[in-house]
Design an enzyme around this catalytic site. Structure first.
Site, mmCIF file in Angstrom:
data_model
loop_
_atom_site.group_PDB
_atom_site.id
_atom_site.type_symbol
_atom_site.label_atom_id
_atom_site.label_comp_id
_atom_site.label_asym_id
_atom_site.label_seq_id
_atom_site.Cartn_x
_atom_site.Cartn_y
_atom_site.Cartn_z
ATOM 1 N N CYS A 110 13.146 -17.651 8.971
ATOM 2 C CA CYS A 110 12.523 -17.120 10.363
ATOM 3 C C CYS A 110 10.884 -17.340 10.491
ATOM 4 O O CYS A 110 10.418 -17.369 11.461
ATOM 5 C CB CYS A 110 12.767 -15.774 10.631
ATOM 6 S SG CYS A 110 14.880 -15.436 10.878
ATOM 7 N N HIS A 244 8.046 -12.015 15.483
ATOM 8 C CA HIS A 244 9.540 -12.703 15.310
ATOM 9 C C HIS A 244 10.401 -11.663 15.922
ATOM 10 O O HIS A 244 10.456 -10.492 15.721
ATOM 11 C CB HIS A 244 9.779 -12.845 13.746
ATOM 12 C CG HIS A 244 11.335 -13.142 13.517
ATOM 13 N ND1 HIS A 244 11.909 -14.232 14.457
ATOM 14 C CD2 HIS A 244 12.469 -12.852 12.471
ATOM 15 C CE1 HIS A 244 13.121 -14.221 13.545
ATOM 16 N NE2 HIS A 244 13.502 -13.404 12.874
ATOM 17 N N ASN A 274 17.888 -13.135 17.740
ATOM 18 C CA ASN A 274 17.163 -13.820 16.617
ATOM 19 C C ASN A 274 17.454 -15.249 16.568
ATOM 20 O O ASN A 274 18.444 -15.706 16.123
ATOM 21 C CB ASN A 274 17.567 -13.143 15.509
ATOM 22 C CG ASN A 274 16.675 -13.404 14.172
ATOM 23 O OD1 ASN A 274 16.162 -14.717 14.160
ATOM 24 N ND2 ASN A 274 16.712 -12.910 13.243
HETATM 25 N N1 ACO Z 1 29.103 -3.194 15.706
HETATM 26 C C1 ACO Z 1 29.188 -1.829 15.288
HETATM 27 N N2 ACO Z 1 29.072 -1.300 14.084
HETATM 28 C C2 ACO Z 1 28.468 -2.145 13.109
HETATM 29 C C3 ACO Z 1 27.979 -3.331 13.615
HETATM 30 C C4 ACO Z 1 28.208 -4.081 14.690
HETATM 31 N N3 ACO Z 1 27.910 -5.164 15.289
HETATM 32 N N4 ACO Z 1 27.393 -4.216 12.438
HETATM 33 C C5 ACO Z 1 27.410 -3.048 11.458
HETATM 34 N N5 ACO Z 1 28.190 -1.886 12.020
HETATM 35 C C6 ACO Z 1 28.461 -0.539 11.296
HETATM 36 C C7 ACO Z 1 28.397 -0.651 9.957
HETATM 37 O O1 ACO Z 1 29.699 -1.209 9.538
HETATM 38 C C8 ACO Z 1 28.100 0.702 9.445
HETATM 39 O O2 ACO Z 1 29.371 1.493 9.627
HETATM 40 P P1 ACO Z 1 29.584 2.603 8.472
HETATM 41 O O3 ACO Z 1 28.463 3.405 8.587
HETATM 42 O O4 ACO Z 1 31.005 2.999 8.917
HETATM 43 O O5 ACO Z 1 29.608 1.973 7.179
HETATM 44 C C9 ACO Z 1 27.136 1.032 10.521
HETATM 45 O O6 ACO Z 1 27.446 0.365 11.585
HETATM 46 C C10 ACO Z 1 25.730 1.065 9.927
HETATM 47 O O7 ACO Z 1 25.446 -0.338 9.322
HETATM 48 P P2 ACO Z 1 23.982 -0.595 8.970
HETATM 49 O O8 ACO Z 1 24.087 -1.998 8.246
HETATM 50 O O9 ACO Z 1 23.494 0.489 8.015
HETATM 51 O O10 ACO Z 1 23.263 -0.599 10.305
HETATM 52 P P3 ACO Z 1 21.595 -0.774 10.665
HETATM 53 O O11 ACO Z 1 21.132 0.338 11.236
HETATM 54 O O12 ACO Z 1 20.819 -1.057 9.232
HETATM 55 O O13 ACO Z 1 21.548 -1.927 11.336
HETATM 56 C C11 ACO Z 1 20.893 -4.596 11.398
HETATM 57 C C12 ACO Z 1 21.961 -3.322 10.885
HETATM 58 C C13 ACO Z 1 20.902 -4.317 12.837
HETATM 59 C C14 ACO Z 1 21.425 -5.664 10.822
HETATM 60 C C15 ACO Z 1 19.672 -3.842 10.663
HETATM 61 O O14 ACO Z 1 19.732 -3.498 9.300
HETATM 62 C C16 ACO Z 1 18.574 -5.027 10.784
HETATM 63 O O15 ACO Z 1 18.060 -5.341 11.966
HETATM 64 N N6 ACO Z 1 17.829 -5.560 9.679
HETATM 65 C C17 ACO Z 1 16.969 -6.621 9.625
HETATM 66 C C18 ACO Z 1 17.550 -8.003 10.009
HETATM 67 C C19 ACO Z 1 16.418 -8.948 10.141
HETATM 68 O O16 ACO Z 1 15.141 -8.588 10.345
HETATM 69 N N7 ACO Z 1 16.599 -10.293 9.860
HETATM 70 C C20 ACO Z 1 15.526 -11.015 9.916
HETATM 71 C C21 ACO Z 1 15.536 -12.456 9.270
HETATM 72 S S1 ACO Z 1 16.860 -13.221 9.464
HETATM 73 C C22 ACO Z 1 16.400 -14.815 9.024
HETATM 74 O O17 ACO Z 1 15.461 -14.847 8.102
HETATM 75 C C23 ACO Z 1 17.187 -15.953 9.297
#
Ligand code: ACO
Length: 318
Positions: A110, A244, A274
């Site tokens: 990214c 980003h 993204n």
């Molecule tokens: N819908 C519903 N529930 C979901 C989903 C979904 N799409 N995805 C995950 N969950 C659930 C999980 O299973 C988990 O359930 P549990 O508590 O029963 O185990 C719960 O939601 C919480 O999951 P987390 O992974 O802790 O959620 P989080 O708040 O961390 O959000 C996310 C996830 C959106 C991916 C976040 O961590 C994030 O934005 N991370 C950064 C991503 C990023 O910046 N990427 C940039 C680089 S990309 C590149 O370089 C190509």
């Protein structure tokens, strides 16, 4: 010698995939995705390759700059979802545009577009380059695991491009890499070798969301501070930040840590998700075409992503 941005362009495919559409494919909901990430819909390519999307953004940037493809002296494309390993994405775009300049790709996930922009700036500083085209283009829908709700809801397809030339707009820049393949990876898979014995992750995006999240918040905050120091300004002096577009919560946390109003951060994640290396140039192009930029505005662009990597720059507009 520094650079100036002569023209920008962006392109996203027509097909809109909403959160409601996704909730029919995996167990998710519009409410979860909006609250946790801030995405409502994303664009998905049905028939255009990454290079075809890149060409469309490039033509718009060339039109805005008033430059013909034959006048380009350099072309650099950033991508993690090229149509082929060889030819490179940029070589495909060079052929499609009818340009004659050297063209090569960079891969820094990214952060890729800002790595490519800084590389082009270094070429321009070396001398002998009048116009360079820098592209970020992704068809991420190709490399997503469409059964994994934690990644497939986050990403989208699209492309963006800048035409740049020698100038005085580029006040500061910074590149950062912290080699790590546990936070975020797209393995190239096992391949065809009948001899290789190690098991590898199949060809798809694998992400530890929380590890990436923490890295992203730290990178965005630290990079903006360090870039401002380099430019001899404070974060409060910035008129715009084009971050980003990975997660509204990442941007919101960064704004609060820097004590900046969220309105200074340009955001379109709700519409596109993204788009990896295309995210910053698409956002910058929208901002530039919105009529909101004023001559002399100080704009920071900042990205983070797989690698792990981070990159940023500050430009003075006009
Ligand atoms: N819908 C519903 N529930 C979901 C989903 C979904 N799409 N995805 C995950 N969950 C659930 C999980 O299973 C988990 O359930 P549990 O508590 O029963 O185990 C719960 O939601 C919480 O999951 P987390 O992974 O802790 O959620 P989080 O708040 O961390 O959000 C996310 C996830 C959106 C991916 C976040 O961590 C994030 O934005 N991370 C950064 C991503 C990023 O910046 N990427 C940039 C680089 S990309 C590149 O370089 C190509």
């Amino acid at each position: 010698m520094s650079i100036q941005i002569l023209g920008t362009g962006a392109y996203v495919p027509e097909k809109i995939l909403t959160n409601d559409d996704l909730s029919k494919m995996v167990e998710t909901s519009d409410e979860w995705i909006m609250q946790r990430v801030g995405i409502h819909e994303r664009r998905i390519s049905m028939h255009e390759s990454a290079a075809e999307m890149a060409e469309k953004a490039a033509r718009r940037a060339l039109d805005a700059a008033g430059i013909q493809p034959e006048e380009l002296d350099l072309m650099i494309a950033a991508t993690v979802s090229s149509d082929s390993i060889c030819p490179s994405l940029s070589a495909r775009v060079q052929a499609a545009l009818g340009a004659h300049c050297p063209a090569f790709d960079v891969n820094s996930a990214c952060s890729g577009f800002l790595f490519a922009l800084d590389t082009a700036a270094a070429f321009i500083a070396r001398g002998g380059i009048r116009y360079a085209l820098v592209i970020g283009a992704e068809r991420l829908s190709r490399v997503l695991d469409w059964t994994d709700r934690s990644t497939c809801v986050i990403f989208g397809d699209g492309s963006g491009a800048f035409v740049i030339a020698p100038g005085e707009q580029y006040l500061a820049s910074r590149l950062f890499t912290q080699g790590n393949d546990t936070a975020l990876s797209i393995s190239a898979g096992k391949g065809n070798s009948p001899f290789y014995e190690k098991e590898l992750t199949p060809y798809k995006v694998v992400m530890n969301g929380q590890e990436t999240f923490k890295f992203a918040v730290r990178r965005l905050e630290e990079d903006i501070k360090l870039l401002c120091e380099q430019a001899g300004i404070t974060p409060q002096d910035l008129d715009w930040i084009v971050p980003h577009q990975a997660n509204v919560r990442i941007i919101d946390l960064c704004a609060r840590r820097l004590k900046l109003p969220l309105e200074k951060f340009y955001m379109n994640i709700e519409r596109y998700g993204n788009t990896s290396s295309a995210s910053v140039p698409i956002s910058f192009d929208e901002l530039a075409r919105s009529g909101k930029l004023r001559k002399g505005d100080l704009i920071a662009m900042s990205a983070f992503g797989g690698g792990l990597s981070g990159a940023g720059c500050i430009i003075r507009w006009g």
